[in-house]
Design an enzyme around this catalytic site. Sequence first.
Site, PDB file in Angstrom:
ATOM      1  CG  ASN A   1      23.804  56.916 -46.572  1.00  0.00           C
ATOM      2  OD1 ASN A   1      22.661  56.903 -47.030  1.00  0.00           O
ATOM      3  ND2 ASN A   1      24.577  57.984 -46.651  1.00  0.00           N
TER       4      ASN A   1
ATOM      5  NE  ARG B   1      20.187  60.506 -50.534  1.00  0.00           N
ATOM      6  CZ  ARG B   1      20.431  61.793 -50.407  1.00  0.00           C
ATOM      7  NH1 ARG B   1      20.440  62.342 -49.213  1.00  0.00           N
ATOM      8  NH2 ARG B   1      20.662  62.541 -51.459  1.00  0.00           N
ATOM      9  CB  CYS B   2      26.422  55.417 -49.549  1.00  0.00           C
ATOM     10  SG  CYS B   2      28.143  54.979 -49.808  1.00  0.00           S
ATOM     11  NE  ARG B   3      29.202  53.665 -57.214  1.00  0.00           N
ATOM     12  CZ  ARG B   3      30.423  53.128 -57.211  1.00  0.00           C
ATOM     13  NH1 ARG B   3      30.573  51.826 -57.288  1.00  0.00           N
ATOM     14  NH2 ARG B   3      31.494  53.894 -57.126  1.00  0.00           N
TER      15      ARG B   3
ATOM     16  NE  ARG C   1      22.557  51.863 -54.051  1.00  0.00           N
ATOM     17  CZ  ARG C   1      22.908  53.129 -54.284  1.00  0.00           C
ATOM     18  NH1 ARG C   1      22.623  54.061 -53.382  1.00  0.00           N
ATOM     19  NH2 ARG C   1      23.508  53.479 -55.405  1.00  0.00           N
TER      20      ARG C   1
END
Length: 113
Positions: free
Chosen positions: A7, A9-11, A14
């Site tokens: 995802n 958008r997820c730190r 990433r």
Amino acid sequence: MIQILHNPRCRKSREGLAIVEESGQPFEIVKYLDEPLSAGELQDIIKKLKIRPIDLVRTNEAIWKQEFKGKSMNDNDIIDAMVSNPKLIERPIVIHKNKAVVGRPPEKIKDII
């Protein structure tokens, strides 16, 4: 080939992707929010993770609290909830060969790649 359920958008997701990229091995990104997993795919991942379906659920998500928390659910019900609401799936998940790991913390990914 390594697969990462990601995802953007997820730190933590990433961070997990960065670890996979640094490995130098070929990999595939699966954006499971854009391309939802089937129940069979999710069951296969859960088997590789060697966990129960409830252990893959993000139980702090609003949708879990509103729709499912406190209800009597068997493993198939929980899998169906994740298939219908992919946001409930913990992330990132890295799959390599016949093993999988939830990258929380992201360093756990190094154990299987």
